[in-house]
Design an enzyme around this catalytic site. Structure first.
Site, short mmCIF file in Angstrom:
data_model
loop_
_atom_site.label_atom_id
_atom_site.label_comp_id
_atom_site.label_asym_id
_atom_site.label_seq_id
_atom_site.Cartn_x
_atom_site.Cartn_y
_atom_site.Cartn_z
N LYS A 1 62.83 56.89 31.96
CA LYS A 1 62.74 55.71 31.08
C LYS A 1 63.55 55.95 29.80
CE LYS A 1 59.80 53.11 33.53
NZ LYS A 1 58.37 52.92 33.79
N ARG B 1 54.94 58.43 39.32
CA ARG B 1 55.99 57.68 40.01
C ARG B 1 57.33 58.18 39.47
NH1 ARG B 1 59.27 53.34 39.12
NH2 ARG B 1 59.63 51.92 40.87
N1 HH2 Z 1 58.39 51.27 36.40
C1 HH2 Z 1 59.41 50.64 37.03
C2 HH2 Z 1 59.18 49.91 38.20
N2 HH2 Z 1 57.95 49.88 38.77
N3 HH2 Z 1 55.68 50.50 38.75
C3 HH2 Z 1 54.66 51.14 38.15
N4 HH2 Z 1 53.44 51.11 38.69
N5 HH2 Z 1 54.82 51.83 36.97
C4 HH2 Z 1 56.04 51.91 36.35
O1 HH2 Z 1 56.13 52.54 35.27
C5 HH2 Z 1 57.14 51.24 36.96
C6 HH2 Z 1 56.93 50.54 38.17
C7 HH2 Z 1 60.76 50.68 36.42
O2 HH2 Z 1 61.49 51.78 36.89
P1 HH2 Z 1 62.58 51.70 38.05
O3 HH2 Z 1 61.95 51.28 39.33
O4 HH2 Z 1 63.30 52.98 38.12
O5 HH2 Z 1 63.61 50.61 37.55
P2 HH2 Z 1 63.84 49.07 37.86
O6 HH2 Z 1 62.62 48.30 37.50
O7 HH2 Z 1 65.03 48.71 37.00
O8 HH2 Z 1 64.13 48.94 39.32
#
Ligand code: HH2
Length: 275
Positions: free
Chosen positions: A218, A254
């Protein structure tokens, strides 16, 4: 079908690997849009020690607009079909129809960043599908959440929200023992909000459910290192923050870099158990 409590399926500490089947995710956007590449990545993360692999077709990065049902299905279904149940999957969606298809294809957990505010049908799909559920806190929507987030007391506000969503999920038929809670690091939070939530994570644990954290890569981690521009934090900073969160009571992590987190958490677990 008997489903063990989530604490048994994902004992503390457990790692969930991330595969974003999106063109625009902040951390791995575009790398796994091809279903074969995404399925290969999922197999790799599982082999590295992820209990589950979280497959998502919609980016929730700050400023993103969201996508329609057909597009989201077209991204994730071919990946789940290729995996064919060989890798345990969590589906990162707030849409009931995506969750329903994913559960049919073998997914075991629904990871809803809207905590059941996105689709009124989702709780019923989780309940009837016998799935686990992650409820996450977010202030506003991905499009607006980072504009000027404010709280009276960020920890108290997040706890009150998650407590209310937990009650709602249970009232809609999802057994409490299948639910975990997530403070939503980076979702409508300043750097200081994220730090305070992690420092006081034990307060979230007092709601009685396992705590999942998504800290990995993040951008607040880049800000801590003095990088004002990067959209993503480093792996080393992610691991350091994860170990701190583990010490504060987090159960489920995660992450994008599975092997590094699995090894670091194994060492931390041994040390916690040694005194
Ligand atoms: N963060 C992201 C997406 N899904 N789900 C949960 N439960 N908790 C989180 O902190 C969380 C999540 C964002 O990260 P990422 O999937 O890498 O990025 P993007 O939303 O741009 O696909």
């Amino acid at each position: 079908m008997t489903v063990p409590p989530i604490e048994e399926y994902l004992p503390r500490p457990s790692v969930i690997g991330v595969v974003n089947v999106t063109p625009d995710s902040f951390s791995d956007g575009g790398r796994f849009l091809d279903p074969d590449a995404a399925a290969a990545r999922a197999r790799q993360l599982h082999a590295e020690g992820a209990v589950l692999v979280d497959v998502g077709g919609e980016s929730t990065r700050p400023g993103s607009e969201g996508i329609g049902l057909a597009e989201e299905l077209a991204r994730v279904v071919p990946v789940l079909e290729r995996l064919g149940g060989s890798v345990p999957v969590s589906i990162d969606t707030s849409k009931a129809e995506v969750a329903r298809r994913a559960l049919e294809l073998g997914a075991v957990l629904v990871n809803d960043v809207t905590a059941l505010r996105g689709d009124p049908e989702l709780a019923g799909v989780v309940a009837s599908g016998g799935a686990y559920l992650c409820l996450m806190h977010m202030l506003g929507t991905p499009r607006t959440m980072q504009l000027d987030p404010r709280y009276d007391d960020v920890v108290a506000d997040v706890c009150a929200f998650l407590d209310e969503r937990l009650e709602l999920a249970v009232s809609e038929g999802v057994p409490e023992e299948r639910i975990c809670l997530d403070p939503g690091i980076g979702f409508g939070k300043t750097v200081e909000h994220n730090l305070e939530l992690l420092a006081r994570l034990d307060e979230l644990g007092s709601l009685g459910r396992p705590v999942l954290v998504g800290i990995s890569r993040k951008r607040f981690l880049a800000r801590i290192l003095g990088d004002q521009d990067s959209p993503a934090g480093t792996t080393a900073a992610s691991v350091g923050a994860a170990i701190f969160a583990y010490e504060r009571g987090a159960s489920i992590f995660r992450v994008h870099d599975v092997r590094e987190h699995v090894e670091a958490l194994a060492a931390a677990r041994a040390l916690v158990g040694a005194h």
